[in-house]
Write a protein that holds these residues in place. Structure first.
Motif, mmCIF file in Angstrom:
data_model
loop_
_atom_site.group_PDB
_atom_site.id
_atom_site.type_symbol
_atom_site.label_atom_id
_atom_site.label_comp_id
_atom_site.label_asym_id
_atom_site.label_seq_id
_atom_site.Cartn_x
_atom_site.Cartn_y
_atom_site.Cartn_z
ATOM 1 N N VAL A 1 0.846 -1.205 0.000
ATOM 2 C CA VAL A 1 0.000 0.000 0.000
ATOM 3 C C VAL A 1 0.873 1.245 0.000
ATOM 4 O O VAL A 1 0.629 2.187 -0.760
ATOM 5 C CB VAL A 1 -0.965 -0.010 1.204
ATOM 6 C CG1 VAL A 1 -1.685 1.332 1.329
ATOM 7 C CG2 VAL A 1 -1.972 -1.148 1.079
ATOM 8 N N ARG A 2 1.910 1.273 0.820
ATOM 9 C CA ARG A 2 2.801 2.439 0.898
ATOM 10 C C ARG A 2 3.456 2.713 -0.453
ATOM 11 O O ARG A 2 3.495 3.847 -0.926
ATOM 12 C CB ARG A 2 3.871 2.233 1.964
ATOM 13 C CG ARG A 2 4.784 3.451 2.142
ATOM 14 C CD ARG A 2 5.809 3.260 3.260
ATOM 15 N NE ARG A 2 5.147 3.178 4.565
ATOM 16 C CZ ARG A 2 4.990 2.053 5.273
ATOM 17 N NH1 ARG A 2 5.477 0.911 4.828
ATOM 18 N NH2 ARG A 2 4.381 2.069 6.433
ATOM 19 N N ARG A 3 3.942 1.682 -1.082
ATOM 20 C CA ARG A 3 4.625 1.845 -2.371
ATOM 21 C C ARG A 3 3.664 2.318 -3.464
ATOM 22 O O ARG A 3 3.966 3.247 -4.211
ATOM 23 C CB ARG A 3 5.285 0.534 -2.771
ATOM 24 C CG ARG A 3 6.141 0.644 -3.986
ATOM 25 C CD ARG A 3 6.856 -0.689 -4.232
ATOM 26 N NE ARG A 3 7.821 -0.543 -5.275
ATOM 27 C CZ ARG A 3 9.120 -0.383 -5.079
ATOM 28 N NH1 ARG A 3 9.598 -0.359 -3.861
ATOM 29 N NH2 ARG A 3 9.933 -0.255 -6.095
ATOM 30 N N VAL A 4 2.507 1.682 -3.552
ATOM 31 C CA VAL A 4 1.517 2.055 -4.573
ATOM 32 C C VAL A 4 0.986 3.459 -4.307
ATOM 33 O O VAL A 4 0.877 4.277 -5.221
ATOM 34 C CB VAL A 4 0.369 1.021 -4.632
ATOM 35 C CG1 VAL A 4 -0.771 1.511 -5.508
ATOM 36 C CG2 VAL A 4 0.898 -0.322 -5.136
ATOM 37 N N ALA A 5 0.664 3.770 -3.057
ATOM 38 C CA ALA A 5 0.136 5.097 -2.725
ATOM 39 C C ALA A 5 1.167 6.179 -3.022
ATOM 40 O O ALA A 5 0.826 7.226 -3.583
ATOM 41 C CB ALA A 5 -0.278 5.152 -1.259
ATOM 42 N N GLY A 6 2.416 5.945 -2.673
ATOM 43 C CA GLY A 6 3.459 6.921 -2.968
ATOM 44 C C GLY A 6 3.577 7.190 -4.458
ATOM 45 O O GLY A 6 3.715 8.336 -4.893
ATOM 46 N N TYR A 7 3.492 6.130 -5.256
ATOM 47 C CA TYR A 7 3.579 6.284 -6.699
ATOM 48 C C TYR A 7 2.354 7.026 -7.249
ATOM 49 O O TYR A 7 2.481 8.006 -7.984
ATOM 50 C CB TYR A 7 3.705 4.910 -7.371
ATOM 51 C CG TYR A 7 3.670 5.005 -8.871
ATOM 52 C CD1 TYR A 7 4.789 5.427 -9.592
ATOM 53 C CD2 TYR A 7 2.513 4.702 -9.576
ATOM 54 C CE1 TYR A 7 4.751 5.540 -10.972
ATOM 55 C CE2 TYR A 7 2.471 4.816 -10.951
ATOM 56 C CZ TYR A 7 3.587 5.230 -11.648
ATOM 57 O OH TYR A 7 3.529 5.347 -13.015
ATOM 58 N N VAL A 8 1.158 6.557 -6.884
ATOM 59 C CA VAL A 8 -0.083 7.145 -7.421
ATOM 60 C C VAL A 8 -0.235 8.599 -6.979
ATOM 61 O O VAL A 8 -0.516 9.486 -7.796
ATOM 62 C CB VAL A 8 -1.309 6.298 -7.016
ATOM 63 C CG1 VAL A 8 -2.609 7.022 -7.338
ATOM 64 C CG2 VAL A 8 -1.264 4.938 -7.705
ATOM 65 N N PHE A 9 -0.056 8.869 -5.693
ATOM 66 C CA PHE A 9 -0.219 10.234 -5.205
ATOM 67 C C PHE A 9 0.901 11.147 -5.705
ATOM 68 O O PHE A 9 0.656 12.308 -6.015
ATOM 69 C CB PHE A 9 -0.307 10.267 -3.684
ATOM 70 C CG PHE A 9 -1.645 9.852 -3.164
ATOM 71 C CD1 PHE A 9 -2.659 10.778 -3.004
ATOM 72 C CD2 PHE A 9 -1.893 8.536 -2.828
ATOM 73 C CE1 PHE A 9 -3.899 10.396 -2.532
ATOM 74 C CE2 PHE A 9 -3.133 8.143 -2.353
ATOM 75 C CZ PHE A 9 -4.140 9.071 -2.205
ATOM 76 N N GLY A 10 2.121 10.627 -5.791
ATOM 77 C CA GLY A 10 3.222 11.427 -6.321
ATOM 78 C C GLY A 10 2.965 11.848 -7.751
ATOM 79 O O GLY A 10 3.159 13.016 -8.128
#
Length: 146
Positions: free
Chosen positions: A127-136
């Motif tokens: 979740v952290r990795r995907v969220a960082g990518y999507v939100f970034g």
């Protein structure tokens, strides 16, 4: 529940960076498979409620958010917006901070605590990795597009 932090410098004055980041329906234009609907009357302020609906077909979920702090940048001072996630599936909060940066640019800090009910903690690194990518990516696009 995961926490992540995004920092950006944008070639915009703080009030323009703020405007681009806090036009909630625009988030649906830059986040894949997402549509954002504002449920309260304009202008945005404390108490504004909006919903980001993400997914395809029957596999959708709502991220219902309420603005609990609204302090736009003024007279050289930075701005801060806090969103509380009030959904049945998505929990947590987000803070968007916009202030003056070097050379007349804006400094943007996006902090978020993100959780998904019913998702085991073992999934937090994903979740952290995907969220960082999507939100970034979303923040970058919001800042680039007027």
């Amino acid at each position: 529940m995961v926490n992540f932090l995004l920092e950006r410098t944008a070639p915009l004055p703080p009030d323009e960076a703020w405007r681009r980041l806090t036009q909630w329906p625009r988030h649906g234009e830059v986040v894949p498979l997402t549509r954002v609907t504002v449920e309260t009357a304009e202008p945005t302020g404390v108490g504004t409620v909006f919903v980001a609906r993400s997914g395809v077909g029957p596999l959708t979920f709502d991220d219902r958010m309420e603005v609990t702090l609204w302090r736009p940048p003024v007279s050289g001072a930075g701005g801060l917006c806090r969103l509380e996630k009030r959904g049945r599936v998505v929990t947590g909060w987000a803070e968007i901070e916009v202030g003056p940066g070097p050379g007349g640019r804006s400094r943007v800090v996006w902090r978020e605590e993100l959780g998904f009910r019913f998702l085991p903690g073992v999934m937090d690194p994903v979740v952290r990795r995907v969220a960082g990518y999507v939100f970034g990516r979303a923040v970058n696009r919001l800042l680039r597009r007027g």
